[in-house]
Design an enzyme around this catalytic site. Structure first.
Site, PDB file in Angstrom:
ATOM      1  N   GLU A  17      40.070  44.178  46.396  1.00 15.17           N
ATOM      2  CA  GLU A  17      40.199  43.393  45.164  1.00 15.17           C
ATOM      3  C   GLU A  17      39.468  44.043  43.987  1.00 15.17           C
ATOM      4  OE1 GLU A  17      39.956  39.019  45.853  1.00 15.17           O
ATOM      5  OE2 GLU A  17      39.455  39.621  47.893  1.00 15.17           O
ATOM      6  N   SER A 141      42.057  36.751  48.297  1.00 18.41           N
ATOM      7  CA  SER A 141      43.224  36.898  47.406  1.00 18.41           C
ATOM      8  C   SER A 141      44.558  36.976  48.143  1.00 18.41           C
ATOM      9  CB  SER A 141      43.066  38.132  46.506  1.00 18.41           C
ATOM     10  OG  SER A 141      42.296  37.798  45.381  1.00 18.41           O
ATOM     11  N   TYR A 207      48.136  37.691  40.305  1.00 20.00           N
ATOM     12  CA  TYR A 207      47.800  38.749  39.356  1.00 20.00           C
ATOM     13  C   TYR A 207      49.051  39.540  38.983  1.00 20.00           C
ATOM     14  CZ  TYR A 207      43.460  37.617  41.796  1.00 20.00           C
ATOM     15  OH  TYR A 207      42.410  36.957  42.384  1.00 20.00           O
ATOM     16  N   ARG A 250      35.099  27.613  44.307  1.00 17.24           N
ATOM     17  CA  ARG A 250      36.420  27.082  44.001  1.00 17.24           C
ATOM     18  C   ARG A 250      37.124  26.858  45.326  1.00 17.24           C
ATOM     19  NH1 ARG A 250      39.931  31.122  42.636  1.00 17.24           N
ATOM     20  NH2 ARG A 250      41.220  30.415  44.365  1.00 17.24           N
ATOM     21  N   ASP A 252      40.300  25.723  47.645  1.00 13.34           N
ATOM     22  CA  ASP A 252      41.763  25.647  47.660  1.00 13.34           C
ATOM     23  C   ASP A 252      42.214  24.537  48.601  1.00 13.34           C
ATOM     24  OD1 ASP A 252      41.815  27.782  45.927  1.00 13.34           O
ATOM     25  OD2 ASP A 252      42.073  29.274  47.518  1.00 13.34           O
ATOM     26  N   GLU A 265      40.252  26.805  52.106  1.00 15.09           N
ATOM     27  CA  GLU A 265      39.077  27.676  52.061  1.00 15.09           C
ATOM     28  C   GLU A 265      38.288  27.416  50.787  1.00 15.09           C
ATOM     29  OE1 GLU A 265      39.847  31.900  51.227  1.00 15.09           O
ATOM     30  OE2 GLU A 265      41.936  31.350  50.848  1.00 15.09           O
ATOM     31  N   ASN A 267      36.178  29.609  47.872  1.00 11.66           N
ATOM     32  CA  ASN A 267      35.943  30.936  47.298  1.00 11.66           C
ATOM     33  C   ASN A 267      34.590  30.912  46.592  1.00 11.66           C
ATOM     34  OD1 ASN A 267      38.904  32.134  47.480  1.00 11.66           O
ATOM     35  ND2 ASN A 267      39.064  30.022  46.772  1.00 11.66           N
ATOM     36  N   GLY A 271      37.769  34.168  40.684  1.00 15.05           N
ATOM     37  CA  GLY A 271      38.112  34.946  39.498  1.00 15.05           C
ATOM     38  C   GLY A 271      37.379  34.430  38.273  1.00 15.05           C
TER      39      GLY A 271
END
Length: 305
Positions: A17, A141, A207, A250, A252, A265, A267, A271
């Site tokens: 990443e 990602s 992305y 963050r 999900d 999960e 994070n 980002g």
């Protein structure tokens, strides 16, 4: 916050990443400098970290392996340098989808049914019935992630995921809305609805600027009832706390058609460009990007000073 404190923004990294991390790092560096803070960028290319003399805080925006899995956190703690975000243990737990899944189950955090497949002797199929989602447990990602609908897709998905390690995580496929929820110092931010224009929320859709392909629409706050919003936010906060995440994360979440949330999960280095998901949610809660970055720095410094 002391405006003279030297903040090293760690970006890049040796993992898959790297390009995304460089974008996050550039944005955070400009944001901190825009707040009048003494910040410099450090492009990390190997597993060695060379910090400017006098560094008082590392702002870590290295996504994925090395930056997000506890390894960098261990190095910085050994160096005695404070850093932003989750600590060693919470980083390792959150990054390892097998370990975090076990924590979710133990703490009654709603999460899809799963199976761990040992592919050390070669890829093989799970016992779980189709459809399901195949994931490498220790990548970020959506690297190596496949939604498998047919038997024809199954073995190639398992083979691809097995390239990243001996264990492959297979999860029950939950059809519904893809959501994400930021948590900042135990404050749950507005829910974001992630709507990929095609397929699912993979690298291309996250992305599109990397490959000039894909794309996603984001709705913040998500168009959900008050009750469903609270259920989703409660599930995200429960996941954040169960993993012991410090400062911010963050989470999900999938929301099925019956209004049931399933945590996928957390994070710990999400980002961090101005248009990334955590900053989008923070802006909806009243935090502009510069003050958000400064707040993360201040909270982290207080946590580790």
């Amino acid at each position: 916050m002391d405006k003279q404190l030297l903040i090293a923004v760690l970006m890049g990294g040796p993992g898959s990443e790297r390009e995304v991390s460089l974008a996050s790092g550039k944005a955070v560096l400009e944001a901190l400098q825009g707040e009048g803070l003494n910040a410099v960028g450090v492009d990390v290319t190997t597993r060695e970290i060379n910090l400017p003399e006098g560094t008082g805080l590392c702002f870590n925006v290295i996504h994925g392996t090395f930056g997000e899995d506890g390894d960098m956190q261990q190095i910085l703690e050994d160096m005695g340098v404070p850093y932003t975000g989750a600590g060693i243990e919470s980083s390792r737990l959150a990054f390892d989808k097998v370990a975090s899944k076990a924590v979710f189950v133990d703490n009654n955090v709603p999460t899809p049914v799963s199976e761990i497949v040992d592919c050390s002797a070669g890829a093989k199929l799970p016992e779980m019935p189709l459809p399901y989602v195949v994931k490498p447990p220790r990548e970020g990602s959506s690297v190596g992630v496949h939604i498998v609908q047919t038997e024809e897709e199954a073995m190639s998905a398992m083979e691809d995921a097995a390239k990243y390690g001996d264990e492959v995580l297979v999860e029950q496929f939950v059809q519904g809305k893809e959501l994400t929820v930021g948590v900042l110092a135990d404050e749950v931010l507005p829910v974001i609805h992630i709507a990929p224009r095609s397929g699912f929320y993979d690298m291309n859709n996250k992305y599109p600027w990397l490959n000039n392909d894909g794309g996603t629409d984001y709705y913040c706050p998500a168009d959900l009832s008050e009750d469903i919003t609270k259920k989703v936010q409660d599930a995200a906060l429960a996941a954040h706390r169960a993993l012991g995440c410090e400062i911010y994360s963050r989470v999900d979440v999938l929301l099925d058609f019956d209004g049931n949330p399933y945590v996928l999960e957390a994070n710990t280095i999400p980002g961090m460009t101005a248009s990334s998901l955590l900053p989008k949610a923070a802006k909806a809660a009243g935090y502009e990007f510069g003050p958000l970055c400064q707040k993360i720095a201040e909270l982290s410094l207080a946590e580790r000073s």
